[in-house]
Design an enzyme around this catalytic site. Structure first.
Site, PDB file in Angstrom:
ATOM      1  N   HIS A 192      72.589   7.399   7.923  1.00 28.77           N
ATOM      2  CA  HIS A 192      73.102   6.596   6.815  1.00 28.77           C
ATOM      3  C   HIS A 192      73.666   7.489   5.709  1.00 28.77           C
ATOM      4  O   HIS A 192      74.601   7.122   5.016  1.00 28.77           O
ATOM      5  CB  HIS A 192      71.999   5.677   6.287  1.00 28.77           C
ATOM      6  CG  HIS A 192      71.786   4.491   7.180  1.00 28.77           C
ATOM      7  ND1 HIS A 192      70.580   3.868   7.336  1.00 28.77           N
ATOM      8  CD2 HIS A 192      72.648   3.827   7.983  1.00 28.77           C
ATOM      9  CE1 HIS A 192      70.712   2.867   8.191  1.00 28.77           C
ATOM     10  NE2 HIS A 192      71.958   2.824   8.603  1.00 28.77           N
ATOM     11  N   GLU A 433      86.288   8.200  30.941  1.00 29.69           N
ATOM     12  CA  GLU A 433      85.521   9.300  30.344  1.00 29.69           C
ATOM     13  C   GLU A 433      84.500   9.884  31.319  1.00 29.69           C
ATOM     14  O   GLU A 433      83.646  10.675  30.938  1.00 29.69           O
ATOM     15  CB  GLU A 433      84.853   8.848  29.043  1.00 29.69           C
ATOM     16  CG  GLU A 433      84.130   7.529  29.104  1.00 29.69           C
ATOM     17  CD  GLU A 433      83.604   7.079  27.736  1.00 29.69           C
ATOM     18  OE1 GLU A 433      83.595   7.862  26.783  1.00 29.69           O
ATOM     19  OE2 GLU A 433      83.165   5.914  27.657  1.00 29.69           O
ATOM     20  N   ASP A 457      83.255  12.713  26.376  1.00 28.55           N
ATOM     21  CA  ASP A 457      82.410  12.568  27.557  1.00 28.55           C
ATOM     22  C   ASP A 457      83.056  13.168  28.793  1.00 28.55           C
ATOM     23  O   ASP A 457      82.372  13.752  29.626  1.00 28.55           O
ATOM     24  CB  ASP A 457      82.081  11.092  27.793  1.00 28.55           C
ATOM     25  CG  ASP A 457      80.959  10.650  26.873  1.00 28.55           C
ATOM     26  OD1 ASP A 457      79.932  11.350  26.824  1.00 28.55           O
ATOM     27  OD2 ASP A 457      81.119   9.635  26.178  1.00 28.55           O
ATOM     28  N   CYS A 504      91.430   9.049  23.003  1.00 25.40           N
ATOM     29  CA  CYS A 504      90.716   8.815  21.746  1.00 25.40           C
ATOM     30  C   CYS A 504      89.524   9.740  21.521  1.00 25.40           C
ATOM     31  O   CYS A 504      88.790   9.592  20.561  1.00 25.40           O
ATOM     32  CB  CYS A 504      90.265   7.363  21.649  1.00 25.40           C
ATOM     33  SG  CYS A 504      89.046   6.914  22.900  1.00 25.40           S
TER      34      CYS A 504
HETATM   35  C1  PEP Z   1      84.599   9.997  24.090  1.00 24.94           C
HETATM   36  O1  PEP Z   1      83.660  10.113  24.889  1.00 24.94           O
HETATM   37  O2  PEP Z   1      85.548  10.795  24.016  1.00 24.94           O
HETATM   38  C2  PEP Z   1      84.620   8.874  23.133  1.00 24.94           C
HETATM   39  C3  PEP Z   1      85.658   8.644  22.368  1.00 24.94           C
HETATM   40  O3  PEP Z   1      83.499   8.103  23.066  1.00 24.94           O
HETATM   41  P1  PEP Z   1      82.178   8.523  22.241  1.00 24.94           P
HETATM   42  O4  PEP Z   1      82.470   9.802  21.497  1.00 24.94           O
HETATM   43  O5  PEP Z   1      81.888   7.384  21.337  1.00 24.94           O
HETATM   44  O6  PEP Z   1      81.198   8.692  23.343  1.00 24.94           O
HETATM   45 MG    MG Z   2      82.359   8.430  25.168  1.00 23.81          MG
END
Ligand code: PEP
Ligand code: MG
Length: 580
Positions: A192, A433, A457, A504
């Site tokens: 938080h 991922e 990931d 992303c």
């Molecule tokens: C990723 O794995 O690149 C991703 C965007 O998801 P997170 O970081 O939320 O696991």
């Molecule tokens: Mg991920």
């Protein structure tokens, strides 16, 4: 002597200033037994301190609600829930009665038990709630002793604040005029305190482990909360380099108005898109101001951080808010991704041996169908308020996407029969991922309206390197040839099967990787705001064939260090003023 500390970026920015080390006020806990006749008085003291603490928290909540937002204020609503937890209150009262110990002693023991219980749990999300318990504990003890809650001292000059930990209320009440940035030993991106720092726009690095012990009051420090490092006693050259870099960023900000409205198009007119990643609704304003063309990843985990599960209405309102804000731009809402390092409070009974390989993300949702259906209903109902896209995390088999879609269609039928509106054509995409999804991208294509590559990931599962382990962090490199090859494979499959593709993971938001990603064929990038402008600037100053040639050259090498060198040499020549 110069030293370097690394940590987790909680809120981006670069600041140079003098260190101020806050050691916190040591709470002194008086310990004594009370006479049988004094027990009622002790209970009275507890009740009065409890009331006062509730009032204090309520007034912080109101203040934050006015100065920041309702969502941030909700952090303190969760503190009230802990304070009012009947199990805890009953335990305090029973212990005072049975053991006739003074209330500070009992409250302290019970809080320490709670904290110890949380700290032995092997998951980041839960551990990050420790600081909330400690915030409440300090306030309650302060009120019992009538000294009030310990607070950060009044500052009268600009400092970089170092502390072992900072509570959410420390952060919320921080004097932003004087705290240039802060650094804490504990905490992670989802604490938080970190969320509050992002909402307040104070650069912050957390989780440095022993950062506080490495710095002394008055030492000059550079907080590079774009790369997650703190330089103590920097050399004159480093200060100069960072000042230049900051000036560059300021200049860039000055150009912002222009850049914000300029398209992310390469010199040879290849149109790219830049979208934002958000974890909390507070981030959306900044993302829009940075010229993002929508949200490529709305991580919905934030809604599930607290002890109580968010109901459909709460989720619906949260999604609607973001959708309306970005309308008509697209917003990609990802269903819950818990497990791995993101287990939430109500799942603490299941301790997995390999959480990252366990019941995480879509696997968790499919195991917990009622919870999944509630989230899908909320997203579907919100979908009419904007340009909504729905995304499933960590798909590793074709069966999972088929199953998820079927549940979604059943949910749609349910809403239809209840005469509730939703967008029946909502695009349904998946995160790529996991290597199995990358390898089978051509087969998953048939079931997906879009792909979004999660490199955080994908890198961890491809190289088999824990994304949060410091010991083997040297292995975690997106430029590993196997990762580049998988990325190329995903691009080929998406082109062949005409599935829109974006990326992303953090890799998409780091300027170092923009040109190789363009060279591999990525055109849609989703990221935080830290480097959004630089990345747009890079995209606008290259031609695609240069990027393709560079990545081909990189991929001729086997050793990651050599691949990196090819890239850095190129970038050093092309953008001599930029820090990569
Ligand atoms: C990723 O794995 O690149 C991703 C965007 O998801 P997170 O970081 O939320 O696991
Ligand atoms: Mg991920």
């Amino acid at each position: 002597m110069q030293q370097l500390i690394t940590g987790i970026i909680a809120s981006p920015g670069i600041r140079i200033g003098r260190a101020y080390v806050y050691h916190g006020s040591n709470l002194i806990i008086p310990k004594y037994t009370v006479e049988p006749g004094g027990v009622e008085e002790e209970l009275g003291r507890y009740n009065r301190a409890l009331e006062k603490t509730k009032n204090d928290i309520q007034s912080i909540r109101e203040q934050i609600s006015k100065s920041l937002s309702r969502d941030m204020a909700d952090i303190f609503s969760s503190h009230l829930l802990v304070l009012e937890d009947p199990m805890i209150t009953e335990k305090v009262i029973r212990t005072i009665r049975e053991e006739r110990r003074n209330v500070e002693w009992v409250v302290n023991d019970i809080s320490m038990d709670l904290i110890q219980g949380l700290s032995s749990i092997d998951d980041v999300y839960l551990r990050e709630r420790i600081i909330d318990i400690s915030d409440i504990h300090k306030r309650l003890i302060g009120n019992l002793q009538k000294t009030g809650a310990p607070a950060l001292p009044d500052l009268d000059e600009e400092v970089i604040l170092f502390a072992t930990d900072l509570t959410p209320s420390d952060t919320a009440m921080m004097n932003r005029k004087y705290v240039l940035a802060f650094v804490t030993d504990t905490g992670g991106r989802t604490s938080h305190t970190a969320i509050m720092a992002r909402a307040l726009d104070i650069p912050a690095i957390v989780g440095t482990i022993n950062g506080t012990s490495m710095v002394q009051d008055g030492q000059t420090v550079i907080v590079d909360a774009l790369r997650g490092k703190i330089i103590i006693d920097p050399t004159a050259e480093e200060i100069e380099e960072y000042n230049r870099y900051r000036e560059d960023l300021v200049l860039l900000d000055a150009e912002l108005a222009k850049l914000t409205h300029l398209p992310a198009t390469t010199l040879d007119n290849e149109v790219c898109h830049i979208y934002g990643n958000i974890e909390i609704p507070e981030e959306m304003k900044m993302i829009k101001e940075h010229g993002a063309q929508g949200i490529g990843l709305y991580r919905s985990e934030f809604l599930f951080l607290d002890r109580a599960l968010p109901d459909e209405e709460k989720q619906y309102l949260a999604y609607k808010k973001v959708l309306e804000f970005f309308k008509p731009m697209p917003v990609t809402i990802r269903t819950l991704d818990v497990g791995g390092d993101k287990i939430y409070a109500y799942n603490k009974t299941v301790k997995e041996r390999n959480p990252f390989l366990g019941c995480r993300a879509i696997r968790f949702s499919l195991e917990n169908e009622p919870l999944f259906r509630t989230q899908l209903r909320a997203i579907l109902r919100a979908s009419i308020h904007g340009n909504t896209r729905l995304m499933f995390p960590m798909i590793s088999t074709v069966e999972e996407i088929i199953k998820s879609r079927n549940i979604l269609y059943q949910t749609m039928d349910e809403l239809r029969s209840e005469k509730k509106e939703f967008d029946p054509d909502i695009p349904i995409g998946i995160m790529i991922e996991v290597p199995s999804a990358a390898i089978n991208a051509d087969r998953l294509a048939e079931h997906s309206d879009f792909f979004s590559v999660g490199t955080n990931d994908l890198v961890q599962y491809t190289i088999a390197v824990d994304r949060i382990s410091e010991k083997i962090a040297y292995l975690y490199n997106p430029l590993n040839l196997s990762v580049l090859r998988l990325l190329r494979h995903i691009v080929d499959a998406s082109r062949k099967h005409e599935v829109p593709l974006s990326i992303c993971g953090e890799m998409a938001g780091e300027p170092l990787y923009t040109i190789p990603l363009l060279g591999l064929g990525f055109r849609n990038f989703s990221m935080g705001t830290a480097f959004m402008h630089q990345i747009k600037r890079i995209i606008r100053s290259v031609k695609i064939h240069e990027c393709e040639e560079l990545v081909d050259e990189m991929m001729k090498r086997d050793v990651t260090g050599e691949i990196e060198k090819v890239l850095l040499d190129y970038l050093g020549q092309k953008f001599p003023a930029m820090l990569f």
